[in-house]
Design a protein around this motif. Structure first.
Motif, mmCIF file in Angstrom:
data_model
loop_
_atom_site.group_PDB
_atom_site.id
_atom_site.type_symbol
_atom_site.label_atom_id
_atom_site.label_comp_id
_atom_site.label_asym_id
_atom_site.label_seq_id
_atom_site.Cartn_x
_atom_site.Cartn_y
_atom_site.Cartn_z
ATOM 1 N N LEU A 82 43.383 22.063 -7.118
ATOM 2 C CA LEU A 82 42.001 20.972 -7.241
ATOM 3 C C LEU A 82 42.790 19.693 -7.171
ATOM 4 O O LEU A 82 41.945 19.152 -6.033
ATOM 5 N N SER A 83 43.802 19.166 -7.402
ATOM 6 C CA SER A 83 43.847 17.882 -6.571
ATOM 7 C C SER A 83 44.443 17.896 -5.355
ATOM 8 O O SER A 83 43.662 16.798 -4.631
ATOM 9 N N ASP A 84 45.159 19.218 -4.643
ATOM 10 C CA ASP A 84 45.535 18.381 -2.813
ATOM 11 C C ASP A 84 43.945 19.052 -2.522
ATOM 12 O O ASP A 84 43.697 18.676 -1.739
ATOM 13 N N SER A 85 43.319 20.112 -2.686
ATOM 14 C CA SER A 85 42.009 20.305 -2.499
ATOM 15 C C SER A 85 40.973 18.627 -2.283
ATOM 16 O O SER A 85 40.651 18.284 -0.470
ATOM 17 N N ILE A 86 41.519 17.904 -2.972
ATOM 18 C CA ILE A 86 40.264 16.530 -2.507
ATOM 19 C C ILE A 86 41.611 15.429 -2.963
ATOM 20 O O ILE A 86 40.936 14.470 -1.949
ATOM 21 N N ALA A 87 42.780 14.913 -3.069
ATOM 22 C CA ALA A 87 44.122 14.759 -2.567
ATOM 23 C C ALA A 87 44.002 14.182 -0.620
ATOM 24 O O ALA A 87 44.064 13.656 -0.457
ATOM 25 N N PHE A 88 44.433 15.299 -0.420
ATOM 26 C CA PHE A 88 44.522 15.458 1.133
ATOM 27 C C PHE A 88 43.163 16.517 1.826
ATOM 28 O O PHE A 88 43.578 16.769 2.632
ATOM 29 N N GLY A 89 42.507 17.378 1.804
ATOM 30 C CA GLY A 89 41.330 17.739 1.623
ATOM 31 C C GLY A 89 40.009 17.437 1.908
ATOM 32 O O GLY A 89 39.672 16.147 3.425
ATOM 33 N N VAL A 90 39.196 16.181 1.286
ATOM 34 C CA VAL A 90 38.186 15.501 0.907
ATOM 35 C C VAL A 90 38.157 14.168 0.927
ATOM 36 O O VAL A 90 37.705 13.721 2.164
ATOM 37 N N ALA A 91 39.527 13.617 0.044
ATOM 38 C CA ALA A 91 39.432 12.233 0.784
ATOM 39 C C ALA A 91 40.009 11.758 1.878
ATOM 40 O O ALA A 91 39.304 11.250 2.413
ATOM 41 N N PRO A 92 41.043 12.041 2.484
ATOM 42 C CA PRO A 92 40.888 12.070 4.293
ATOM 43 C C PRO A 92 39.833 12.488 4.773
ATOM 44 O O PRO A 92 39.736 11.363 5.921
ATOM 45 N N ALA A 93 39.188 13.963 4.285
ATOM 46 C CA ALA A 93 37.852 13.671 5.492
ATOM 47 C C ALA A 93 37.386 12.488 5.426
ATOM 48 O O ALA A 93 36.124 11.900 5.941
ATOM 49 N N LEU A 94 37.011 11.585 4.182
ATOM 50 C CA LEU A 94 35.433 10.336 3.893
ATOM 51 C C LEU A 94 36.221 9.514 4.339
ATOM 52 O O LEU A 94 35.615 8.824 5.031
ATOM 53 N N ILE A 95 38.153 9.153 4.215
ATOM 54 C CA ILE A 95 37.846 8.195 4.951
ATOM 55 C C ILE A 95 37.983 8.081 6.947
ATOM 56 O O ILE A 95 37.966 7.053 6.629
ATOM 57 N N LEU A 96 38.366 9.365 7.268
ATOM 58 C CA LEU A 96 37.994 9.990 8.823
ATOM 59 C C LEU A 96 36.909 9.021 9.204
ATOM 60 O O LEU A 96 36.660 8.038 10.122
ATOM 61 N N TYR A 97 35.856 10.048 7.924
ATOM 62 C CA TYR A 97 34.333 9.599 9.203
ATOM 63 C C TYR A 97 34.068 7.775 8.831
ATOM 64 O O TYR A 97 33.151 7.701 9.531
ATOM 65 N N LEU A 98 34.758 7.498 7.791
ATOM 66 C CA LEU A 98 34.159 6.178 7.575
ATOM 67 C C LEU A 98 34.271 5.594 8.327
ATOM 68 O O LEU A 98 33.887 4.484 8.668
ATOM 69 N N TRP A 99 36.155 5.757 8.693
ATOM 70 C CA TRP A 99 36.465 4.807 9.768
ATOM 71 C C TRP A 99 36.064 4.998 11.240
ATOM 72 O O TRP A 99 35.678 4.374 12.067
ATOM 73 N N SER A 100 36.171 6.335 11.495
ATOM 74 C CA SER A 100 35.785 7.048 13.150
ATOM 75 C C SER A 100 34.578 7.712 13.174
ATOM 76 O O SER A 100 33.307 7.171 14.051
ATOM 77 N N LEU A 101 34.702 8.872 12.618
ATOM 78 C CA LEU A 101 33.681 9.454 12.975
ATOM 79 C C LEU A 101 32.449 9.649 12.754
ATOM 80 O O LEU A 101 30.929 10.433 12.823
ATOM 81 N N HIS A 102 31.758 8.352 11.883
ATOM 82 C CA HIS A 102 30.559 8.077 11.826
ATOM 83 C C HIS A 102 29.881 7.877 13.132
ATOM 84 O O HIS A 102 28.551 7.829 12.894
ATOM 85 N N ALA A 103 30.655 7.580 13.849
ATOM 86 C CA ALA A 103 30.277 6.758 15.356
ATOM 87 C C ALA A 103 29.551 8.045 15.993
ATOM 88 O O ALA A 103 28.876 7.125 17.364
ATOM 89 N N MET A 104 29.955 9.040 15.629
ATOM 90 C CA MET A 104 29.774 10.358 16.901
ATOM 91 C C MET A 104 28.120 10.441 15.990
ATOM 92 O O MET A 104 28.107 11.344 15.502
ATOM 93 N N PRO A 105 27.716 10.662 17.471
ATOM 94 C CA PRO A 105 26.591 11.654 18.136
ATOM 95 C C PRO A 105 25.968 13.256 17.218
ATOM 96 O O PRO A 105 26.935 13.951 17.367
ATOM 97 N N LYS A 106 25.363 13.257 15.853
ATOM 98 C CA LYS A 106 25.532 14.384 15.031
ATOM 99 C C LYS A 106 26.086 15.402 14.665
ATOM 100 O O LYS A 106 26.244 15.821 13.619
#
Length: 255
Positions: A82-106
């Motif tokens: 559960l820790s790995d899924s959050i720390a290395f799955g969910v958290a990096p996904a959110l960081i990448l989205y906030l940093w860059s991927l939010h600018a990708m259309p759709k």
């Protein structure tokens, strides 16, 4: 009179004291992963990445502490996943989205989800195979696919490049999205990758190895992003060698 059902002895005692230390380290890793999201929300990208990386260090320690104290447990295994899924799955996904991927259309969020989902699927596959005797990769000392902590570190490569160079091209969604998809694929792939047990070093280079580890620690302290880029490059370059090494092992006759 209604008879009370007997409670299994192991469940009645709960978590023993020697199980407490490794599970506490696992909980710390989870908290550091989520703290990375907090720094990502505030735009502090260096601390966001460092939080995930420190979670990876703690993840590497909890299992060793559990084995040292003989504190392995089913509870610890479930908490670790559960820790790995959050720390290395969910958290990096959110960081990448906030940093860059939010600018990708759709489809920016879809690529972020791909990383989180691939991490969860990898961990689910690992848990499902815990009691399976026939595991060719594991029996040969290899891993199946890229492990979750390594996947989290690799997916931040564009961010490392951006921190080193300051060039906005590395933050562009058309660079980050394909790289994120590539690392997500590596995590759920069936390719053989090196594990610590698969690495065989000659006894004559022990002092050289100690010196290399010391210099690497110094490099991480002085030039963390360049050093992380170098580590990621070496890891990716080792993947084909891992595939070839496993193929050689499989060709050897069983003793």
């Amino acid at each position: 009179m209604r008879q009370r059902r007997a409670v299994p002895r192991g469940l009645r005692r709960g978590i023993t004291l020697r199980m407490l230390a490794p599970n506490a380290v696992t909980a710390m890793a989870l908290c550091f992963g989520l703290t990375g999201v907090r720094y990502g929300i505030s735009g502090d990208w260096e601390r966001a990445v460092l939080s995930i990386l420190f979670a990876g260090v703690l993840d590497g320690l909890d299992g060793r502490i559990a084995r040292l104290l003989r504190g392995e447990s089913r509870f610890g295994a479930e908490l670790d996943s559960l820790s790995d899924s959050i720390a290395f799955g969910v958290a990096p996904a959110l960081i990448l989205y906030l940093w860059s991927l939010h600018a990708m259309p759709k489809f920016g969020w879809i690529f972020a989800l791909a990383h989180a989902l691939s991490c969860a699927l990898r961990l689910a596959r690992f848990n499902a195979n815990i009691d399976v005797e026939e595991q060719p990769h594991k029996s040969a000392g290899f891993l199946t696919g890229v492990p979750a902590p390594a996947g989290a570190g690799l997916t931040f490569v564009p961010l490392y490049l951006w921190l080193v160079t300051g060039e906005e091209i590395f933050r562009a969604w058309y660079v980050v999205a394909p790289w994120t998809a590539f690392i997500a694929f590596l995590m759920i792939s069936n390719i053989a990758t090196y594990s610590w047990s698969a690495l065989r070093l000659r006894k004559r280079i022990r002092l050289e190895l100690i010196a290399l580890v010391g210099l690497l620690a110094a490099a991480l302290a002085t030039q963390p992003w360049l050093t992380l880029l170098l580590i990621c490059a070496v890891y990716v370059l080792l993947i084909p060698f891992g595939i070839l090494s496993y193929a050689k092992v499989r060709k050897q006759p069983a003793v």
